[in-house]
Enzyme design. Structure first.
Site, mmCIF file in Angstrom:
data_model
loop_
_atom_site.group_PDB
_atom_site.id
_atom_site.type_symbol
_atom_site.label_atom_id
_atom_site.label_comp_id
_atom_site.label_asym_id
_atom_site.label_seq_id
_atom_site.Cartn_x
_atom_site.Cartn_y
_atom_site.Cartn_z
ATOM 1 N N ASP B 171 -17.977 9.431 -17.684
ATOM 2 C CA ASP B 171 -18.909 10.563 -17.785
ATOM 3 C C ASP B 171 -18.240 11.847 -17.305
ATOM 4 O OD1 ASP B 171 -19.156 8.844 -15.339
ATOM 5 O OD2 ASP B 171 -20.301 10.558 -14.581
ATOM 6 N N SER B 542 20.272 -12.586 22.309
ATOM 7 C CA SER B 542 19.217 -13.245 21.514
ATOM 8 C C SER B 542 17.824 -12.694 21.823
ATOM 9 C CB SER B 542 19.261 -14.762 21.702
ATOM 10 O OG SER B 542 19.384 -15.131 23.050
#
Lengths: 301, 642
Positions: B171, B542
């Site tokens: 629209d 680590s």
């Protein structure tokens, strides 16, 4: 050509799959048994899932001490008939403080006697998974919830960061203290529940069927006076009316509807033309906007 | 719907007949997706409203909410019917998927309303994983956007074969056919390689209802179906796949009954049929298909049953009963499509938990083959997959899995990846094919065992894993300990971070991906050395818990001893034995642990050494004492040695 499963067959299979998944992956599951129609369906499915064995977990009823008397009778009868392990938990602190829906309001009552009580029971027994009968079609925030719904160590739900839930692969991993709420009826609608009760001939509490019952009209609702603890306000009268209940909870918080549906087909046809949702009879949902989501974040089912 | 239902009931002979009619209806599961503000939630609100699924009390609530949060002026804001979370209503966006249910006289529907924001892509994938059709919404004013493409690719990867291209807000462009045709043409061209069986473009206005349930009077040029007409009639045929029954749960109520509970993933089975247990290759026949209320003659796809076999063969959860003539793959390496969900990127080399419907295994991405560019499908080289990215990877699992290609079987070809530390679901995978080398590499069976090698050295193998910040004292302590152990006649070896980087790992840098690979290699070397019977001292920063966990799981139970050398950052920076902290603080070294790269301290190390104010010798005494206790505890346990 293979026989196709019906809609109810698929829902049933999905729920059974979920029950078994929990039994296989958690060390201490429990089923929340609240005695209503959804709990009755859940119980029926749990019995099916593990047949010929019994369900490998106990059933927990959080008793607020304000349930309809007929609910308690029904609960005890079912436990006896099916031989399941029933745990009843009451928040004794709340009983000591005489917490009740009339003096403290539905919010405080529900929080202390239901939400807090549930957390107490889960902590006391160290349950790591708890089945509930909630359905996604009941309420907007429930429509958003996963089937396996993660809870942190304070039993809280975080709706903004739920685990993705892909296919039928459920992530059941948790750290000590955390837990999962599991909803096997997530994809069932109210009509599916009734249709299944009809098909499987599942026993339900007689309060769902219309009968002459003593009710009081209060704040536009019909409240059944189930015992003397409900004090009448000036001008209120108890009258016998033909009523039934669409959902069941604490009797002062659950409104009756006028109805002449005395059997299951009657209930179903009444439901089909209903113009209000079933939670409309639940006073606790309307206390404030988004109140279900708030309760759930605090650990309510 | 109340009215529709009431009429149906009145015309049906009885409620039971009405219900039987409901039961015969088929079910379609679909989702709405597309970019933000394309009107997904509004469309669902419109569907629920026009099919009369909304009750009076819900309408009243919607009126109130529309006034409070609405974005549609005086009109009702249908999006508020589905945006059920407070945060969603306040922000006017959809965060998570909502499931809604509706029915027409012809079909039942479960619709997943999924979010358009890129950051919530994982929730869109959740909705898509159980859907058979996707409505891809497009704002007619905007055309195809990046999220339109991303969602289309994910829908395709997740096995959706039917698309409705809903060109919404038509629209607002004056119901212009040219605009519609252009968007539809572009989409069909874009999607030509996505493997969709049907793409049905429909011009519509969710807000005003054009072409949703009834044909629009504003678009005489459009001759196709309305959205609901199409949803009611689209045929979803499942590919016929052979019998697959993933075993979920072994039901053993007593010694006389041993049933395998599960859901038939595909195909069907009857009592008397022969099956094969996928992982062992052993065969048996179906004796009974057990259900409450009486045994079933057969079970079909989707049914949850309990199967009893005629032979006592070994079957446990995670195994699959399959058709003997059409077997699945059983392999420990395969290629897969991955959609990544987590804020922490997917890293090759990092270990995840992989889960299929009933099986679980430790998994590592061994190779990230490429990342898919969602705009043009280009295959891009990548070292990691960030949140919401899509790629193709090779995966290696610790024990073989049973699977089919996802394109042949959605149930047995899918998996999820879970973070080992947070337990978050971090990715979803769709298996492409097994990798050959999984079949070709077999473990070499060796005659002299680990025990024999350790016994020859009169010691119990161990991996002492020293972790901590750079300069915390790991290597100093490890060196001192090794000297003492050596004097005591033990056979030892030190793996030191810096030394390894000069040789074995000299090809690796300091990015997160390289750090993960660095640790993986060292852990494997340590494992071989422990296998040789050595006491291995590993001195590595680590920094990530996940990698240390992987190392732990490589070793035997009790063999991995995590030693946390706990020295505060400031103290390490003060000591700065190699001058690294000074350079890092000046910005000359990137990705420096503790500074611009995180260090995740161990949660439960076997030994926690707080070094502040203590000498390395004191630390070594603690370690020695601990090791001594470990050995004597072992002797007691073994029942010998005294």
């Amino acid at each position: 050509m293979l026989a196709k499963l019906s809609h109810l067959d698929r829902l049933e299979a999905e729920a059974i799959h979920i029950f078994r998944e929990v039994a296989a992956t958690f060390s201490k599951p429990v089923m929340l048994y609240s005695i209503g129609k959804d709990s009755s369906v859940l119980l029926h499915l749990a019995m099916k899932a593990f047949y010929p064995a019994k369900p490998p977990f106990p059933f927990l009823h959080v008793d607020t001490t304000w349930k309809f008397r007929e609910m308690i009778e029904f609960r005890n009868a079912m436990a006896k008939q099916l031989g399941f392990d029933l745990i009843v938990h009451i928040n004794e602190d709340g009983v000591r403080d005489n917490i009740n829906p009339f003096d403290h309001g539905s919010n405080t009552h529900t929080h202390i006697m239901k939400t807090v009580a549930l957390r107490q029971a889960l902590d006391k027994h160290g349950f790591d998974a708890a089945f509930g009968g909630a359905r996604r079609d009941e309420e907007k925030s429930r429509a958003k919830e996963r089937i396996f719904s993660f809870r942190n160590s304070s039993h809280a739900w975080d709706p903004k960061s739920q685990r993705p839930e892909m296919w039928k692969i459920f992530n059941t991993r948790i750290l000590p203290g955390e837990s999962i709420r599991v909803f096997p009826l997530s994809n069932w609608t109210e009509i599916d529940i009734w249709q299944y009760i009809l098909q499987e001939n599942i026993p339900i509490v007689p309060l769902y069927f219309a009968k002459q019952r003593p009710v009081v009209e209060r704040d536009g609702m019909l409240i059944m006076r189930d015992d003397e603890r409900m004090v009448l306000r000036p001008g209120e009268v108890v009258e016998n009316r033909l009523v039934r209940f669409r959902t069941l909870g604490c009797y002062p918080l659950t409104a009756a509807i006028e109805s002449d549906a005395t059997d299951l087909p009657g209930i179903v046809s009444e439901m089909l033309i209903a113009r209000t949702s079933e939670r409309q009879g639940r006073l606790i949902d309307r206390d404030e906007a988004g109140s279900m989501e708030k309760k759930k974040r605090e650990g309510y089912f | 719907m109340q009215h529709v239902r009431a009429e149906e009931v009145v015309t049906a002979a009885s409620v039971q007949d009405y219900l039987a009619g409901q039961e015969r209806k088929s079910l379609l599961r679909f989702l709405t997706c597309g970019s933000v503000d394309d009107g997904k939630s509004t469309l669902i609100g419109r569907l629920l409203s026009d099919t009369k699924q909304i009750f009076e009390d819900q309408l009243t609530a919607l009126h109130n909410d529309s006034r409070k949060y609405g974005t549609t002026g005086d009109d009702m804001d249908f999006a508020l019917l589905v945006d059920g979370l407070e945060a969603e209503r306040e922000q006017g966006i959809t965060i998570d998927v909502a499931y809604r249910f509706f029915a027409t006289p012809k079909r039942k529907f479960i619709v997943a309303d999924t979010p358009g924001h890129e950051q919530y892509t994982r929730n869109m994938a959740t909705g898509a994983s159980t859907a058979d059709l996707a409505i891809v919404l497009i704002d007619a004013r905007q055309g195809i956007l990046r999220q339109t493409r991303r969602h289309s690719i994910i829908a395709s990867l997740l096995g959706i074969r039917h698309i409705v291209l809903a060109v919404n807000k038509i629209d607002l462009v004056d119901f212009d056919q040219e605009i519609f045709d252009k968007i539809a043409g572009e989409y069909v061209e874009f999607a030509k390689n996505l493997g969709f069986d049907t793409i049905v473009p429909i011009p519509l206005s969710a807000r005003y209802g054009d072409n949703v349930t009834s044909s629009s009077a504003n678009m005489g040029w459009y001759e196709g179906p309305t959205l609901v007409e199409h949803l009611e009639t689209v045929e979803i045929d499942q590919a016929q796949a052979p019998f697959r029954f993933p075993v979920q749960f072994v039901n053993r109520p007593n010694l006389d009954f041993r049933g395998f509970a599960g859901t038939v993933a595909s195909g069907s089975i009857a009592a008397g049929d022969e099956i094969v247990v996928a992982k062992s290759g052993k065969s048996a026949r179906i004796r009974r298909i057990v259900a409450q209320g009486g045994d079933l003659p057969r079970a079909v796809e989707g049914q949850a049953v309990t199967i009893v076999l005629d032979d006592e063969i070994e079957v446990s959860r995670g195994n699959v009963l399959v058709a003997p003539a059409e077997r699945p793959h059983v392999a420990d390496q395969f290629a897969a499509n991955i959609v990544w969900f987590d804020e922490q990127a997917l890293l090759p080399g990092r270990s995840y938990l992989l889960r299929t419907e009933t099986d679980q295994a430790s998994a590592t991405v061994t190779d990230l083959s490429y990342r898919v560019n969602v705009n043009d499908f280009a295959h891009e080289a990548a070292k990691s997959l960030a949140m919401n990215e899509v790629g193709v990877v090779n995966i290696s699992v610790q024990s073989p899995l049973v699977f089919d290609a996802f394109s042949n079987n959605r149930a047995t070809g899918a998996f999820i990846l879970i973070d080992r530390i947070t337990n978050a679901t971090v990715g979803a995978g769709m298996i492409l094919h097994p990798l050959r080398r999984a079949d070709n590499i077999h473990w070499q069976s060796l005659d002299v065992g680990k025990q024999a090698r350790a016994a020859a050295k009169h010691q119990k193998p161990a991996v002492l894993w020293f972790t901590g910040l750079s300069g915390s004292g790991k290597s100093t302590i490890a060196n001192l300990l090794e000297k003492k152990l050596h004097v005591a006649g033990k056979h030892t070896y030190i793996l030191d971070g810096d030394n390894i980087r000069h040789g074995l790992n000299r090809d690796l840098g300091f990015s997160e991906a390289d750090r993960v690979e660095n640790i993986r290699r060292v852990a494997e070397v340590a494992r071989l050395m422990a296998d040789a019977g050595l006491i291995v001292l590993v001195s590595f920063i680590s920094p990530f818990r996940a990698e240390r966990q992987v190392a732990r799981e490589l070793m035997e139970e009790g063999e991995f001893i995590e030693v946390f050398v706990d020295t505060p950052f400031d103290e390490c920076a003060r000591r700065d034995p190699k001058g690294l902290y000074a350079r890092a603080i000046k910005g000359e070294i990137k990705n420096f642990t503790g500074l611009d790269s995180p260090y995740e301290p161990p949660e439960k190390p076997e030994l926690h050494l707080q070094t502040l104010g203590k000498s390395p010798e004191e630390m070594v005494d603690v370690l020695e004492g601990w090791l001594g206790e470990r050995d004597s505890a072992d002797q007691l346990y073994d029942g010998d040695g005294i």
